[in-house]
Write a protein that holds these residues in place. Structure first.
Motif, mmCIF file in Angstrom:
data_model
loop_
_atom_site.group_PDB
_atom_site.id
_atom_site.type_symbol
_atom_site.label_atom_id
_atom_site.label_comp_id
_atom_site.label_asym_id
_atom_site.label_seq_id
_atom_site.Cartn_x
_atom_site.Cartn_y
_atom_site.Cartn_z
ATOM 1 N N CYS A 88 -5.309 9.430 -8.008
ATOM 2 C CA CYS A 88 -4.485 8.753 -9.029
ATOM 3 C C CYS A 88 -4.509 7.240 -8.825
ATOM 4 N N GLU A 89 -4.447 6.825 -7.562
ATOM 5 C CA GLU A 89 -4.453 5.394 -7.252
ATOM 6 C C GLU A 89 -5.750 4.750 -7.738
ATOM 7 N N ILE A 90 -6.882 5.378 -7.446
ATOM 8 C CA ILE A 90 -8.184 4.840 -7.878
ATOM 9 C C ILE A 90 -8.255 4.776 -9.402
ATOM 10 N N ASN A 91 -7.840 5.851 -10.065
ATOM 11 C CA ASN A 91 -7.871 5.883 -11.534
ATOM 12 C C ASN A 91 -6.975 4.812 -12.149
ATOM 13 N N ARG A 92 -5.795 4.631 -11.559
ATOM 14 C CA ARG A 92 -4.855 3.629 -12.095
ATOM 15 C C ARG A 92 -5.434 2.219 -11.956
ATOM 16 N N VAL A 93 -6.038 1.931 -10.821
ATOM 17 C CA VAL A 93 -6.625 0.607 -10.610
ATOM 18 C C VAL A 93 -7.767 0.378 -11.605
ATOM 19 N N LEU A 94 -8.630 1.373 -11.765
ATOM 20 C CA LEU A 94 -9.759 1.239 -12.705
ATOM 21 C C LEU A 94 -9.272 1.036 -14.135
ATOM 22 N N LEU A 95 -8.237 1.790 -14.525
ATOM 23 C CA LEU A 95 -7.693 1.653 -15.881
ATOM 24 C C LEU A 95 -7.030 0.292 -16.077
ATOM 25 N N GLN B 273 2.855 -3.900 -9.126
ATOM 26 C CA GLN B 273 3.000 -3.549 -7.710
ATOM 27 C C GLN B 273 1.722 -2.881 -7.184
ATOM 28 N N THR B 274 1.097 -2.077 -8.025
ATOM 29 C CA THR B 274 -0.162 -1.417 -7.643
ATOM 30 C C THR B 274 -1.231 -2.457 -7.346
ATOM 31 N N LEU B 275 -1.372 -3.445 -8.241
ATOM 32 C CA LEU B 275 -2.407 -4.465 -8.058
ATOM 33 C C LEU B 275 -2.119 -5.374 -6.865
ATOM 34 N N GLU B 276 -0.838 -5.582 -6.583
ATOM 35 C CA GLU B 276 -0.458 -6.424 -5.428
ATOM 36 C C GLU B 276 -0.995 -5.852 -4.119
ATOM 37 N N ARG B 277 -1.126 -4.525 -4.066
ATOM 38 C CA ARG B 277 -1.619 -3.893 -2.834
ATOM 39 C C ARG B 277 -3.047 -4.301 -2.524
ATOM 40 N N TYR B 278 -3.778 -4.786 -3.551
ATOM 41 C CA TYR B 278 -5.195 -5.117 -3.362
ATOM 42 C C TYR B 278 -5.441 -6.627 -3.365
ATOM 43 N N SER B 279 -4.352 -7.367 -3.280
ATOM 44 C CA SER B 279 -4.485 -8.823 -3.211
ATOM 45 C C SER B 279 -4.789 -9.230 -1.767
ATOM 46 N N TRP B 280 -5.656 -10.225 -1.617
ATOM 47 C CA TRP B 280 -5.992 -10.697 -0.258
ATOM 48 C C TRP B 280 -4.753 -11.215 0.449
ATOM 49 N N GLU B 281 -3.807 -11.768 -0.341
ATOM 50 C CA GLU B 281 -2.607 -12.348 0.274
ATOM 51 C C GLU B 281 -1.514 -11.316 0.505
ATOM 52 N N SER B 282 -1.784 -10.049 0.193
ATOM 53 C CA SER B 282 -0.752 -9.018 0.292
ATOM 54 C C SER B 282 -0.212 -8.910 1.710
ATOM 55 N N THR B 283 1.109 -8.978 1.795
ATOM 56 C CA THR B 283 1.773 -8.855 3.113
ATOM 57 C C THR B 283 2.530 -7.536 3.199
ATOM 58 N N GLU B 284 2.325 -6.676 2.200
ATOM 59 C CA GLU B 284 3.027 -5.396 2.150
ATOM 60 C C GLU B 284 2.633 -4.533 3.342
ATOM 61 N N GLU B 285 3.621 -3.897 3.933
ATOM 62 C CA GLU B 285 3.352 -3.009 5.055
ATOM 63 C C GLU B 285 2.586 -1.785 4.551
ATOM 64 N N THR B 286 2.021 -1.035 5.503
ATOM 65 C CA THR B 286 1.225 0.131 5.136
ATOM 66 C C THR B 286 1.981 1.000 4.135
ATOM 67 N N ASN B 287 1.339 1.271 3.026
ATOM 68 C CA ASN B 287 1.956 2.016 1.941
ATOM 69 C C ASN B 287 1.472 3.462 1.972
ATOM 70 N N THR B 288 2.358 4.398 1.590
ATOM 71 C CA THR B 288 1.981 5.825 1.618
ATOM 72 C C THR B 288 0.799 6.103 0.707
ATOM 73 N N VAL B 289 0.699 5.339 -0.388
ATOM 74 C CA VAL B 289 -0.416 5.533 -1.319
ATOM 75 C C VAL B 289 -1.717 5.101 -0.660
ATOM 76 N N VAL B 290 -1.705 3.932 -0.033
ATOM 77 C CA VAL B 290 -2.891 3.397 0.636
ATOM 78 C C VAL B 290 -3.339 4.316 1.762
ATOM 79 N N GLU B 291 -2.386 4.960 2.436
ATOM 80 C CA GLU B 291 -2.714 5.881 3.521
ATOM 81 C C GLU B 291 -3.534 7.076 3.032
#
Length: 319
Positions: free
Chosen positions: A216-223, A240-258
């Protein structure tokens, strides 16, 4: 013609037994059995539409007898036989008004209603999926979509089945070009996978739920890369989804990214940055690396993204 007359004669003979006579009740059970036997004979003779009509007559008899399971079974047989007739017409490329398909849909819907009335949502959902799969195979994703959605609603107590059906809804939306609608469905699926697939509050989804969440994460990013919503129009959850893929992202490990491998996450990060900077050369190079990680549908979406950015680049050049 002889076969048709033979069928009509037998059909009328059985039907006549259902007529009310003075001081004599019609033997509905016997008529039901005879309609069933005639349906099997006609099916063996490859007369699917006539066999379907006999199954419908049998269903009416079972309804009179208040035998709901047998009624639903007869309706399902009729639906499948009408569908068989439609397939035959389609394979022969016969011009038609799709009357067999319409009859099949009506039978399926009636059988679904019977199962719902009998508090059998799982069986009702199975029929919705049968019909939806048939419509999708007949190149009718727009019509199939509603039946996949209905199946998902009936499967709410079975989260994995529900997620599978919702995934089919999203696929149909992609097929008809409703990318915004597909994004909404994938977002709904992500929430459902997180909510129903974790054993502890805020924990990582387990097993198949994790795989679904990653897809779902991959599909959402592509869309999102395809739709390119402006900062003013993007929904908070998508931002918020796109922020996870920003070079400057300081977000802690996210369950989706895991739920994504480190390699896929880094490639997706590069994909987002290449799209945002409209670097089509980098995107084309990334396409080669992402190909083996993506499903055919995801590769199709990536192809659309690259095409759209390439066309935008050309228009900018000429203007």
């Amino acid at each position: 013609m002889d076969r048709e007359e033979d069928f009509m004669g037998k059909y009328r003979n059985i039907s006549s037994k259902l007529k009310k006579r003075f001081l004599r009740k019609p033997n509905v059970a016997e008529a039901s059995d005879q309609f069933g036997s005639l349906a099997k004979t006609l099916q063996n003779q490859e007369c699917a539409p006539y066999a379907a009509l006999c199954c419908l007559a049998k269903a009416r008899c079972e309804h009179t007898l208040a035998n709901s399971p047998a009624e639903a079974h007869a309706l399902t047989e009729a639906a499948q036989l009408f569908l068989e007739a439609e397939w035959k017409d389609a394979s022969l490329q016969c011009p038609s008004f799709e009357e067999h398909l319409t009859a099949s849909i009506n039978c399926y819907n009636h059988a679904v209603k019977v199962y719902i009335d009998q508090k059998q949502p799982a069986l009702a959902a199975t029929l919705c999926l049968q019909l939806a799969n048939a419509l999708k195979k007949l190149q009718k994703p727009g019509e199939a979509m509603g039946h996949y959605q209905r199946a998902a609603e009936l499967q709410y107590q079975s989260p994995l089945d529900c997620l599978h059906s919702l995934g089919q809804v999203a696929s149909c939306k992609i097929q008809i070009g409703d990318y915004d609608g597909a994004l909404t469905i994938f977002t709904e699926m992500a929430y459902l996978a997180q909510e129903r697939g974790t054993t502890t509050h805020g924990g990582r989804p387990i097993g198949a739920f994790c795989d679904i969440l990653g897809n779902c994460e991959i599909n959402r990013v592509l869309l999102l890369m395809l739709l390119q919503p402006t900062p003013q129009r993007i929904r908070p959850e998508h931002a918020q989804t796109l922020e996870r893929y920003s070079w400057e992202s300081t977000e802690e490990t996210n369950t989706v990214v895991e739920c994504l491998s480190e390699e896929v996450f880094l490639l997706m990060q590069s994909l987002v940055m290449a799209c945002q900077s409209r670097d089509t050369e980098s995107l084309t190079a990334l396409q080669v690396d992402l190909w083996k990680h993506f499903s055919s549908e995801q590769n199709h979406l990536l192809h659309l993204v690259i095409n759209q950015l390439s066309q935008t680049g050309l228009e900018t050049t000429f203007h």
